[in-house]
Design a protein around this motif. Structure first.
Motif, PDB file in Angstrom:
ATOM      1  N   UNK A  64      40.163  48.023  53.253  1.00  0.00           N
ATOM      2  CA  UNK A  64      41.528  48.169  52.604  1.00  0.00           C
ATOM      3  C   UNK A  64      42.064  46.972  51.897  1.00  0.00           C
ATOM      4  N   UNK A  65      42.080  45.902  52.912  1.00  0.00           N
ATOM      5  CA  UNK A  65      42.556  44.759  52.212  1.00  0.00           C
ATOM      6  C   UNK A  65      41.768  44.142  50.984  1.00  0.00           C
ATOM      7  N   UNK A  66      40.586  44.106  51.252  1.00  0.00           N
ATOM      8  CA  UNK A  66      39.550  43.569  49.952  1.00  0.00           C
ATOM      9  C   UNK A  66      39.915  44.360  48.816  1.00  0.00           C
ATOM     10  N   UNK A  67      40.010  45.636  48.870  1.00  0.00           N
ATOM     11  CA  UNK A  67      40.125  46.365  47.670  1.00  0.00           C
ATOM     12  C   UNK A  67      41.531  46.200  47.161  1.00  0.00           C
ATOM     13  N   UNK A  68      42.368  46.150  47.955  1.00  0.00           N
ATOM     14  CA  UNK A  68      43.919  45.674  47.404  1.00  0.00           C
ATOM     15  C   UNK A  68      43.752  44.462  46.802  1.00  0.00           C
ATOM     16  N   UNK A  69      43.266  43.388  47.330  1.00  0.00           N
ATOM     17  CA  UNK A  69      43.046  42.132  46.740  1.00  0.00           C
ATOM     18  C   UNK A  69      42.495  42.092  45.395  1.00  0.00           C
ATOM     19  N   UNK A  70      41.374  42.978  45.176  1.00  0.00           N
ATOM     20  CA  UNK A  70      40.706  42.947  43.937  1.00  0.00           C
ATOM     21  C   UNK A  70      41.393  43.839  42.891  1.00  0.00           C
ATOM     22  N   UNK A  71      42.399  44.862  43.281  1.00  0.00           N
ATOM     23  CA  UNK A  71      43.102  45.490  42.592  1.00  0.00           C
ATOM     24  C   UNK A  71      44.375  44.618  41.962  1.00  0.00           C
ATOM     25  N   UNK A  72      44.843  43.808  42.946  1.00  0.00           N
ATOM     26  CA  UNK A  72      45.956  43.157  42.619  1.00  0.00           C
ATOM     27  C   UNK A  72      45.474  41.779  41.515  1.00  0.00           C
ATOM     28  N   UNK A  73      44.105  41.365  41.720  1.00  0.00           N
ATOM     29  CA  UNK A  73      43.469  40.664  40.794  1.00  0.00           C
ATOM     30  C   UNK A  73      43.332  41.184  39.171  1.00  0.00           C
TER      31      UNK A  73
END
Length: 90
Positions: A64-73
């Protein structure tokens, strides 16, 4: 293109939940994943992948956190992604 957004379940009432995504609480239907896990424990605090108001699958916190970071990028170069992360009001 369909994108699921990770969120953490904050409250549950029946099959309806409040799920927090980037500080925004969203109404999410848990019918597809259930409001309890395989051991009968509440899904409160667990992470789900949300698409158009439905929890499509369960995911672990790291994913979840990895995906959120990718979406924020992605948001940094494509502002339209902001609606997925922060809701339509931004």
């Amino acid at each position: 293109m369909c994108i699921g957004v990770p969120g953490q379940i904050q409250s549950i009432e029946g099959h309806q939940a409040k799920v927090e995504v980037c500080g925004v609480l969203r109404d999410v239907d848990l019918t597809l994943v259930g409001n309890v896990d395989e051991q009968g424990h509440s899904r409160l605090g667990q992470w789900v992948l949300v698409h158009v108001g439905f929890a499509m699958s369960m995911i672990d916190e790291e994913e979840a956190r990895d995906t959120l970071a990718a979406l924020q990028n992605m948001f940094e170069v494509e502002p339209d992604v902001g609606a997925l992360l922060f809701g339509e009001e931004r």
